[in-house]
Design a protein around this motif. Structure first.
Motif, PDB file in Angstrom:
ATOM      1  N   LEU A  99      -0.559   6.599   7.248  1.00  0.00           N
ATOM      2  CA  LEU A  99      -1.689   6.439   8.163  1.00  0.00           C
ATOM      3  C   LEU A  99      -2.916   7.175   7.630  1.00  0.00           C
ATOM      4  CD1 LEU A  99      -2.646   5.322  10.909  1.00  0.00           C
ATOM      5  CD2 LEU A  99      -1.893   7.475  11.921  1.00  0.00           C
ATOM      6  N   VAL A 100      -2.713   8.399   7.139  1.00  0.00           N
ATOM      7  CA  VAL A 100      -3.819   9.167   6.555  1.00  0.00           C
ATOM      8  C   VAL A 100      -4.379   8.427   5.341  1.00  0.00           C
ATOM      9  CG1 VAL A 100      -4.377  11.300   5.304  1.00  0.00           C
ATOM     10  CG2 VAL A 100      -3.050  11.417   7.413  1.00  0.00           C
ATOM     11  N   ASP A 101      -3.505   7.894   4.496  1.00  0.00           N
ATOM     12  CA  ASP A 101      -3.938   7.158   3.312  1.00  0.00           C
ATOM     13  C   ASP A 101      -4.718   5.892   3.705  1.00  0.00           C
ATOM     14  OD1 ASP A 101      -4.250   6.514   0.646  1.00  0.00           O
ATOM     15  OD2 ASP A 101      -2.206   5.755   0.392  1.00  0.00           O
ATOM     16  N   LEU A 102      -4.263   5.211   4.721  1.00  0.00           N
ATOM     17  CA  LEU A 102      -4.965   4.008   5.189  1.00  0.00           C
ATOM     18  C   LEU A 102      -6.354   4.346   5.728  1.00  0.00           C
ATOM     19  CD1 LEU A 102      -2.259   1.876   7.019  1.00  0.00           C
ATOM     20  CD2 LEU A 102      -3.729   1.129   5.148  1.00  0.00           C
ATOM     21  N   MET A 103      -6.424   5.416   6.495  1.00  0.00           N
ATOM     22  CA  MET A 103      -7.699   5.797   7.105  1.00  0.00           C
ATOM     23  C   MET A 103      -8.672   6.354   6.060  1.00  0.00           C
ATOM     24  SD  MET A 103      -6.312   7.400  10.677  1.00  0.00           S
ATOM     25  CE  MET A 103      -7.900   7.872  11.292  1.00  0.00           C
ATOM     26  N   ALA A 104      -8.155   7.037   5.048  1.00  0.00           N
ATOM     27  CA  ALA A 104      -9.020   7.683   4.064  1.00  0.00           C
ATOM     28  C   ALA A 104      -9.552   6.704   3.017  1.00  0.00           C
ATOM     29  CB  ALA A 104      -8.271   8.816   3.370  1.00  0.00           C
ATOM     30  N   GLY A 105      -8.755   5.766   2.585  1.00  0.00           N
ATOM     31  CA  GLY A 105      -9.191   4.939   1.467  1.00  0.00           C
ATOM     32  C   GLY A 105      -9.199   3.452   1.747  1.00  0.00           C
ATOM     33  N   GLY A 106      -8.873   3.043   2.931  1.00  0.00           N
ATOM     34  CA  GLY A 106      -8.885   1.629   3.239  1.00  0.00           C
ATOM     35  C   GLY A 106      -7.666   0.881   2.716  1.00  0.00           C
ATOM     36  N   GLY A 107      -6.695   1.543   2.205  1.00  0.00           N
ATOM     37  CA  GLY A 107      -5.473   0.892   1.717  1.00  0.00           C
ATOM     38  C   GLY A 107      -4.416   1.937   1.398  1.00  0.00           C
ATOM     39  N   LEU A 108      -3.284   1.456   0.950  1.00  0.00           N
ATOM     40  CA  LEU A 108      -2.206   2.374   0.589  1.00  0.00           C
ATOM     41  C   LEU A 108      -2.252   2.631  -0.910  1.00  0.00           C
ATOM     42  CD1 LEU A 108       0.758   0.902   2.660  1.00  0.00           C
ATOM     43  CD2 LEU A 108      -0.592   2.930   3.176  1.00  0.00           C
ATOM     44  N   ALA A 109      -2.340   3.888  -1.294  1.00  0.00           N
ATOM     45  CA  ALA A 109      -2.373   4.225  -2.718  1.00  0.00           C
ATOM     46  C   ALA A 109      -1.388   5.354  -2.988  1.00  0.00           C
ATOM     47  CB  ALA A 109      -3.786   4.606  -3.145  1.00  0.00           C
ATOM     48  N   TRP A 110      -1.822   6.574  -2.824  1.00  0.00           N
ATOM     49  CA  TRP A 110      -1.012   7.735  -3.162  1.00  0.00           C
ATOM     50  C   TRP A 110       0.195   7.908  -2.233  1.00  0.00           C
ATOM     51  CZ3 TRP A 110      -0.819  11.089   0.883  1.00  0.00           C
ATOM     52  CH2 TRP A 110      -1.871  11.046   1.799  1.00  0.00           C
ATOM     53  N   SER A 111       0.089   7.439  -0.988  1.00  0.00           N
ATOM     54  CA  SER A 111       1.204   7.627  -0.046  1.00  0.00           C
ATOM     55  C   SER A 111       2.440   6.826  -0.469  1.00  0.00           C
ATOM     56  CB  SER A 111       0.784   7.246   1.366  1.00  0.00           C
ATOM     57  OG  SER A 111       0.467   5.873   1.441  1.00  0.00           O
ATOM     58  N   LEU A 112       2.250   5.753  -1.208  1.00  0.00           N
ATOM     59  CA  LEU A 112       3.397   4.970  -1.675  1.00  0.00           C
ATOM     60  C   LEU A 112       4.241   5.750  -2.678  1.00  0.00           C
ATOM     61  CD1 LEU A 112       1.866   1.398  -2.049  1.00  0.00           C
ATOM     62  CD2 LEU A 112       3.335   2.280  -0.234  1.00  0.00           C
ATOM     63  N   TYR A 113       3.589   6.587  -3.489  1.00  0.00           N
ATOM     64  CA  TYR A 113       4.340   7.415  -4.439  1.00  0.00           C
ATOM     65  C   TYR A 113       5.190   8.449  -3.698  1.00  0.00           C
ATOM     66  CZ  TYR A 113       1.390   5.329  -8.001  1.00  0.00           C
ATOM     67  OH  TYR A 113       0.768   4.431  -8.823  1.00  0.00           O
ATOM     68  N   ILE A 114       4.592   9.030  -2.686  1.00  0.00           N
ATOM     69  CA  ILE A 114       5.343  10.006  -1.879  1.00  0.00           C
ATOM     70  C   ILE A 114       6.492   9.305  -1.171  1.00  0.00           C
ATOM     71  CG2 ILE A 114       5.210  11.579   0.085  1.00  0.00           C
ATOM     72  CD1 ILE A 114       2.292  12.144  -0.763  1.00  0.00           C
ATOM     73  N   LEU A 115       6.229   8.123  -0.626  1.00  0.00           N
ATOM     74  CA  LEU A 115       7.259   7.333   0.041  1.00  0.00           C
ATOM     75  C   LEU A 115       8.399   7.015  -0.931  1.00  0.00           C
ATOM     76  CD1 LEU A 115       8.019   5.685   2.642  1.00  0.00           C
ATOM     77  CD2 LEU A 115       6.906   3.747   1.534  1.00  0.00           C
ATOM     78  N   LEU A 116       8.064   6.639  -2.150  1.00  0.00           N
ATOM     79  CA  LEU A 116       9.061   6.298  -3.154  1.00  0.00           C
ATOM     80  C   LEU A 116       9.932   7.503  -3.517  1.00  0.00           C
ATOM     81  CD1 LEU A 116      10.146   4.178  -5.190  1.00  0.00           C
ATOM     82  CD2 LEU A 116       8.493   5.117  -6.807  1.00  0.00           C
ATOM     83  N   PHE A 117       9.320   8.642  -3.827  1.00  0.00           N
ATOM     84  CA  PHE A 117      10.092   9.818  -4.234  1.00  0.00           C
ATOM     85  C   PHE A 117      10.901  10.405  -3.082  1.00  0.00           C
ATOM     86  CE2 PHE A 117       6.929   9.900  -7.728  1.00  0.00           C
ATOM     87  CZ  PHE A 117       7.833   9.756  -8.769  1.00  0.00           C
TER      88      PHE A 117
END
Length: 167
Positions: A99-117
């Motif tokens: 949610l923070v990633d979506l609100m900050a950059g308009g899409g999913l970027a860095w949060s997907l890496y955290i989700l993956l690990f």
């Protein structure tokens, strides 16, 4: 042994006898809720020429085994509960980060890496939780059992101590 040998020639190992009797008892039990009394158990043992002291030792061993099976079931339930709690934390934290990633950059970027690990970590945790064989499981069970026994002993001592002071 073939099925056509005369009955006098047939012979069985002890393991084969156990398996045959187990199947015969299972077939005989039309009512799965039927229970046998201790007297009936003694009669069956007497017919099989099993001495009462051997039957008592076998019953004692069986009770110990049943107790361990129950303890392992409690331990497995404890592990599953602990795993569910960790998965809940994983979902909440990763949903917040996405949610923070979506609100900050308009899409999913860095949060997907955290989700993956963190998903990899949760997958390994799931593997360890639902793996009920092997040395690691036995070590974890023994540690849990020891802690459980210590807590039980401490609770017993504390309860006796409180009862002594209440009088």
């Amino acid at each position: 042994m073939t099925a056509f040998e005369p009955q006098g020639i047939r012979s069985y190992s002890q393991e084969e006898v156990q398996q045959i009797l187990h199947l015969a008892i299972a077939r005989q039990a039309a009512d799965p809720d039927r229970e046998f009394s201790y007297k009936e158990l003694l009669e069956i043992a007497a017919e099989l020429e099993i001495p009462p002291d051997s039957l008592q030792l076998a019953e004692r061993d069986w009770l110990v085994q049943q107790s361990e099976v129950q303890q392992r079931q409690v331990f497995n339930a404890y592990r599953r509960g602990r795993f569910k709690k960790r998965v809940g934390k994983y979902v909440i934290i990763n949903a917040f980060l996405m949610l923070v990633d979506l609100m900050a950059g308009g899409g999913l970027a860095w949060s997907l890496y955290i989700l993956l690990f963190s998903g990899l970590s949760s997958g390994l945790d799931a593997w360890n939780t639902f793996q009920t064989k092997g040395e690691e499981y036995e070590t974890a069970f023994q540690n849990w059992h020891r802690k459980h026994q210590i807590k039980k002993t401490i609770n017993t001592v504390v309860n006796k101590w409180f009862r002594a002071f209440q009088m």
